[in-house]
Design a protein around this motif. Sequence first.
Motif, PDB file in Angstrom:
ATOM      1  N   VAL A 109      -3.746   6.460 -19.897  1.00  0.00           N
ATOM      2  CA  VAL A 109      -3.347   5.281 -20.603  1.00  0.00           C
ATOM      3  C   VAL A 109      -2.070   4.626 -19.688  1.00  0.00           C
ATOM      4  O   VAL A 109      -1.526   5.566 -19.223  1.00  0.00           O
ATOM      5  N   GLU A 110      -2.069   3.446 -19.430  1.00  0.00           N
ATOM      6  CA  GLU A 110      -1.320   2.852 -18.595  1.00  0.00           C
ATOM      7  C   GLU A 110      -0.128   2.252 -19.560  1.00  0.00           C
ATOM      8  O   GLU A 110      -0.370   1.457 -20.427  1.00  0.00           O
ATOM      9  N   LEU A 111       1.170   2.769 -19.421  1.00  0.00           N
ATOM     10  CA  LEU A 111       2.142   2.491 -20.329  1.00  0.00           C
ATOM     11  C   LEU A 111       3.290   1.758 -19.273  1.00  0.00           C
ATOM     12  O   LEU A 111       3.648   2.455 -18.582  1.00  0.00           O
ATOM     13  N   SER A 112       3.449   0.535 -19.736  1.00  0.00           N
ATOM     14  CA  SER A 112       4.566  -0.221 -19.116  1.00  0.00           C
ATOM     15  C   SER A 112       5.881  -0.097 -19.752  1.00  0.00           C
ATOM     16  O   SER A 112       5.791   0.113 -20.854  1.00  0.00           O
ATOM     17  N   PHE A 113       6.855  -0.123 -18.971  1.00  0.00           N
ATOM     18  CA  PHE A 113       8.359   0.051 -19.425  1.00  0.00           C
ATOM     19  C   PHE A 113       9.234  -0.856 -18.934  1.00  0.00           C
ATOM     20  O   PHE A 113       9.132  -1.506 -17.546  1.00  0.00           O
ATOM     21  N   PHE A 114      10.168  -1.537 -19.622  1.00  0.00           N
ATOM     22  CA  PHE A 114      11.231  -2.499 -19.114  1.00  0.00           C
ATOM     23  C   PHE A 114      12.544  -1.947 -19.896  1.00  0.00           C
ATOM     24  O   PHE A 114      12.720  -1.551 -20.907  1.00  0.00           O
ATOM     25  N   PRO A 115      13.637  -2.224 -19.244  1.00  0.00           N
ATOM     26  CA  PRO A 115      14.848  -1.922 -19.540  1.00  0.00           C
ATOM     27  C   PRO A 115      15.452  -2.994 -20.742  1.00  0.00           C
ATOM     28  O   PRO A 115      15.123  -4.156 -20.704  1.00  0.00           O
ATOM     29  N   ARG A 116      16.060  -2.606 -21.795  1.00  0.00           N
ATOM     30  CA  ARG A 116      16.497  -3.553 -22.753  1.00  0.00           C
ATOM     31  C   ARG A 116      17.610  -4.478 -22.012  1.00  0.00           C
ATOM     32  O   ARG A 116      17.674  -5.408 -22.629  1.00  0.00           O
ATOM     33  N   ASN A 117      18.491  -3.769 -21.282  1.00  0.00           N
ATOM     34  CA  ASN A 117      19.352  -4.503 -20.713  1.00  0.00           C
ATOM     35  C   ASN A 117      19.290  -4.610 -19.016  1.00  0.00           C
ATOM     36  O   ASN A 117      19.270  -3.454 -18.547  1.00  0.00           O
ATOM     37  N   LYS A 118      18.817  -5.702 -18.519  1.00  0.00           N
ATOM     38  CA  LYS A 118      18.346  -6.036 -17.127  1.00  0.00           C
ATOM     39  C   LYS A 118      19.535  -5.548 -16.144  1.00  0.00           C
ATOM     40  O   LYS A 118      19.082  -5.378 -14.890  1.00  0.00           O
ATOM     41  N   ASN A 119      20.588  -5.528 -16.585  1.00  0.00           N
ATOM     42  CA  ASN A 119      21.799  -5.250 -15.683  1.00  0.00           C
ATOM     43  C   ASN A 119      22.306  -3.695 -15.547  1.00  0.00           C
ATOM     44  O   ASN A 119      22.834  -3.301 -14.793  1.00  0.00           O
ATOM     45  N   ASP A 120      21.612  -2.817 -16.642  1.00  0.00           N
ATOM     46  CA  ASP A 120      21.943  -1.385 -16.563  1.00  0.00           C
ATOM     47  C   ASP A 120      21.138  -0.703 -15.361  1.00  0.00           C
ATOM     48  O   ASP A 120      20.178  -1.151 -14.805  1.00  0.00           O
ATOM     49  N   LEU A 121      21.392   0.653 -15.142  1.00  0.00           N
ATOM     50  CA  LEU A 121      20.762   1.393 -14.281  1.00  0.00           C
ATOM     51  C   LEU A 121      19.730   1.914 -14.641  1.00  0.00           C
ATOM     52  O   LEU A 121      19.503   3.196 -15.125  1.00  0.00           O
TER      53      LEU A 121
END
Length: 855
Positions: free
Chosen positions: A290-302
């Motif tokens: 399964v291809e699982l994509s992920f993204f930060p909720r806040n783009k400025n966080d580490l």
Amino acid sequence: MKNSYFRYIFLVLATFTFATFSFAQNIKLTGKIKDGNTLEAIPYASIQILETASSGTSSNERGEFTLTLTGGKRKIRVTSVGYEAREVELSTDEEQYEQVFLYAQNAIETVTVKPPKLKYSNKNNPAVELIRQVIAHRDENRLSGQEYVEYNQYEKIILGLSNLSEKFKNRKIFKNYQFLFQQDTANTDVPSYMIPAFMEEKYSKNYYRKNPKTSNQIVIAQKQADFDPKFVDNAGMSNYFKRLYDEVEIYDNNVTILTNQFLSPIANSAPTFYRFYITDTLEVDNEKLVELSFFPRNKNDLLFKGKLLITLDGQYAVKHAYMSTNKEINLNFVRGLDIELAFGKDNKNKYYLNKSSLEIDFALTGKGKGIRGKRVIMLNDYNSGTERPDSVYSMKTLPVSSNQVIATTAKEVDWNTLRPEPLSEGESVVYQNIEGLQNMSSFKRVMDISALLLAGYKQLGPVEVGPVNTFYSYNPVEGLRLRVGGRTTEQLSERFYAEAYGAYGTNDQRWKYFVSGTYALNKKSPYKFPQHYLRVSASYDTKIPGQNLEFIQEDNILLSFKRGENQTYLYNNEYKLDYKAEFEGNFAITSGLKIWKQTPAGVLAYRQLQPDGSTQLIESLNTTELSLGLRWAPKEQFYQGKNYRTPIVNEFPIFNLQYTAGLKGIFNGEYNYHNFSAGAFKRFYLSQLGYADVNLDGTYILGNNVPYPLLTIHRANQTYAYQLASYNLMNFMEFVSDHHASLQVQYYMNGFIFNKVPLLKKLKLREVFSFKGIYGGLRDANNPNLSNGVYDWQRNTDGAISSYTFSEDTPYMEASVGVANIFKILRVDAVRRLTYLDHPNAPTWGVRARIKFDF
């Protein structure tokens, strides 16, 4: 990506290289995926071989990919979420160029329809449920979950100047250096070049045991492109680069890169900070994934963004990972960061990391020249479950600074048999190019000037003169202070080093000097790990009691400017014999003999209280001290320079224990006393909340009628620079004690709060807080207020008492709130003194600044 259903075309640009075999032709397909409308790179698109439906790959952060087709397979399928798939029939030409156009799903050229915005939620989200399964099985799929593991490891680090234009390459100054320039294959948009400047390879055998937890690495072969050691410490540079390009362990809660911690997408708290989406299902090597994509909720966080390929065989293991960072991230000097991890199955059908790649592109700005580096680690012959004798897991041989054992091997190593994959064409000439560079006289001149500017020393064969930042300084006792000094280098002797300087003050019209000789007892440089040396030194110079600086000379010109009254000085005459030995596990023993004569200067005066209430002026104080110190810094990391070390702080603690005895009647020593001190330092990583550096220390001095110059004069700072280990609103010699305990905390939030504020997050500022406190005092026999047998308190120019001890119920405390990362290099603190505000010239508030380079 907004309006993704109605974007126009994607362009897949690929350059194909074919190799012909006896029965079937293998094709190594490389390419780059771009948006046909904007020409921007498309990351993480899927490329699959149709004839097998069991193998494929994905494009990286820059839209690039590499894929090998074997036999008669000639068709691939390219997909990206929100766009129509496209099948591409490849030719059999040895060289070919293909343009593949992908059209957005339901694309209608004359109509624009905005899909409704759906609120993301973890509840009833199959992607979140899947990642929770991965988290639940995390310990089963990591190295530390296995009882016994052994494997061979190959690693490679290469760095170089990148994104160099044709105009830059053709400058007259580089006329004789054209052989260094290579085509920058990472930038295919505009023709550019790079200059490889560092390369290192290492091949090792590794053993791991879970209980008791022990690991051992035996280096079979190691190769590095070395610069002239007269200018560059190659081993230290290697250690520093390895710290920057640290090994990536996705199964840890936090991934340490560039001395920062990034939250792993499979950390326990990952669903709180990431958004997850199931974007594809595919089959690779006969495994359903399964291809699982992920993204930060806040783009400025580490945090990372990217894709995970998750197995569906019940192990819920990571088969492949692609991770990168947003451009908005609060990270300095980093233009791009890409991670690729690949996992294979071992002899027990468990997944292990068999290849990792970490690539970081450093630059001052988003465009232009930079430094790009890459570290690749590959494992083979991975075996789990084979138990070895205890000696294999804890080999008792002398470690280097990274705690690795160097095995005895033949001088010549056939690297072609050790490398799991051959070097690229550009990598294969790095060693040769750097070796040729060392022989060019113009390059030697450049390095000589660089050493003067960066290290402050001018090379003169077997000696070097400096540091230049101490040639001129000023203080109220000496007035204008002129100094010149130097030290020997390895060209004179690798085992013996000498250092000396002479200084003269125009006010006091006195000459000062320092001379030392250090001899290594282990047939290597006394400054390299493990240190084992004897040092003899003699000096006569000024000093401010209570000012103890690290990594900087006290007569540095930048310290000439101080606040408040600055008239308390000593003329110190010291003769010292020091011994140091370091051992396996970063344990060190130090001992020394010190004959010390201190003579007050400026407003400082030693006044002996008499029984009749009068005072007697003491011209000088003579002391003989014998000391023994213990230091333990497990898994310590540092950059080893030629004559110094710069620590690279990690999560492991550092402990110190020191005993000093004053010897009366020996070499004119006037007092007996016993000084016991201990300290501990630890960095606490708090994931997305930043990290905190905590220092604890304490001292207890046994002895009666000991004058305050031999007690603890607490570290004060009267400069306008923020000093980490000193008390920034304490005056020199303000507090004295014979017993104390102190706590110092520096808390760096790394922009966690500012990243949530719309205007501030663009500036990428970072919050920093500190607290410093001391609790202590003087026993009656050593307190000038209660004993006539000790020196009277120090007084200032107005005749008022300016030295004190702590009261029983009131510690000294100060705290600060600061903003760091100003212009990426500056920290500014507002410091508040919380107690003892009634002391003369005691500042209540102060603004202090500190230069601090952070990623």
